[in-house]
Design an enzyme around this catalytic site. Structure first.
Site, short mmCIF file in Angstrom:
data_model
loop_
_atom_site.label_atom_id
_atom_site.label_comp_id
_atom_site.label_asym_id
_atom_site.label_seq_id
_atom_site.Cartn_x
_atom_site.Cartn_y
_atom_site.Cartn_z
CB SER A 1 25.60 67.52 -12.66
OG SER A 1 24.40 67.90 -13.30
CG ASN B 1 33.66 61.26 -15.62
OD1 ASN B 1 33.53 62.46 -15.86
ND2 ASN B 1 34.17 60.41 -16.52
CG ASP C 1 28.46 48.42 -18.83
OD1 ASP C 1 27.87 49.50 -18.55
OD2 ASP C 1 28.18 47.76 -19.84
CE1 TYR D 1 24.93 64.80 -20.54
CE2 TYR D 1 24.54 67.16 -20.67
CZ TYR D 1 25.32 66.10 -20.26
OH TYR D 1 26.48 66.33 -19.56
CE LYS E 1 25.33 64.31 -16.79
NZ LYS E 1 26.22 63.40 -16.03
#
Length: 293
Positions: free
Chosen positions: A135, A84, A59, A149, A153
């Site tokens: 990304s 990822n 995790d 979000y 990134k």
């Protein structure tokens, strides 16, 4: 294969992570597939084990993530780490709670940093290794309705640019993969616009963008199998990736390229418009070479 590669991939239980694991295994590499729920990963993707991959529980938001990765890198002689693991958060900034914002950054940004920090010491000692940051096109060009979000990134890409230069003297490569819209379960797991868009924003560009993304789920042009193959080839310098050993950024998908081109054009426009003002806002004294231009 001239050089053996052992991949540690986070978030491998579904979507793009699973496809990268399968592509690496099919190309003859070894894979340590990590996930919070390895049982679900094994059930969804039995071919990972059938092809020789091993599963490990990880995790990325846990306090032990860094030390867990360090042990796995040592135990399995890992020389490629793929960050990822992550998720999308739908909603305009005003509507998001600080808990939602922090959770998004904890997984997409801080989790990736913990994994990276776990890999660096042994990579540095060996003077080799590759760190892949998964990304998004939204990490280069901000997306209304996905502000946090995009923010997570953007932050990841900023750190990656700096870390790429920090680690280059030790033979360690950093590769930023900017995915466009790919046909994975990723968007299906994101909250729908009707559930998160408050009344003031309905009908605005944020609402329309969110509706368009949701309506396009299952029709995305991006092929996750091809994306995985592309990543494996660029990391290993084979096939279509043979001439891409020096790239820092790897946009994947026609939409990723188009969005990058639009962003660069807009940036160039702003630079040219503001150039005179920028050059005026300095001390009236001869340039002494600092900072270097």
């Amino acid at each position: 294969m001239a050089t053996p590669f052992t991949w540690l991939i986070t978030g491998t239980s579904s979507g793009q992570g699973a496809e990268i694991a399968l592509a690496a295994l099919q190309a003859g590499h070894s894979v340590v597939a990590t996930a919070r729920n390895t049982a679900a990963g094994k059930e969804a993707h039995p071919d990972i084990e059938k092809l020789g991959g091993v599963w490990a529980t990880l995790d990325v938001t846990d306090e032990s993530a860094q030390s867990t990765v360090e042990k796995l890198v040592d135990q399995h002689s890992v020389n490629v780490v793929v960050n990822n693991a992550g998720y999308g958060l739908r909603g305009v900034l005003e509507d998001l709670s600080m808990q939602q914002i922090r959770s998004q950054m904890e997984t997409n940004f801080f989790g990736a940093l913990a994994v990276t920090k776990g890999a660096i010491p042994l990579f540095r000692q060996r003077r080799s290794g590759t760190i892949v940051m998964i990304s998004s096109a939204s990490g280069f060009s901000g997306t209304p309705s996905q502000s946090m979000y995009s923010g997570s990134k953007f932050a990841l890409e900023g750190v990656s640019e700096s870390v790429a230069e920090e680690l280059a003297p030790f033979g360690i490569r950093v590769l930023i993969v900017e995915l466009g819209a790919y046909r994975t379960p990723f968007q299906n797991a994101v909250d729908k616009p009707t559930e998160v868009m408050s009344d003031p924003y309905k009908g605005t560009v944020s609402d329309k963008t969110a509706q368009r993304i949701t309506a396009g789920h299952g029709r995305q042009a991006g092929d996750p199998v091809k994306a995985a193959q592309a990543i494996v080839e660029v990391v290993t310098g084979t096939g279509r990736g043979a001439e891409l050993s020096e790239v820092l950024r790897l946009p994947l998908g026609r939409d990723a390229i188009t969005r990058a081109q639009v962003k660069m054009k807009a940036f160039s426009h702003d630079m040219e418009k503001g150039k005179a003002l920028a050059e005026w806002a300095v001390f009236d004294e001869p340039y002494d070479g600092y900072p270097p231009l």
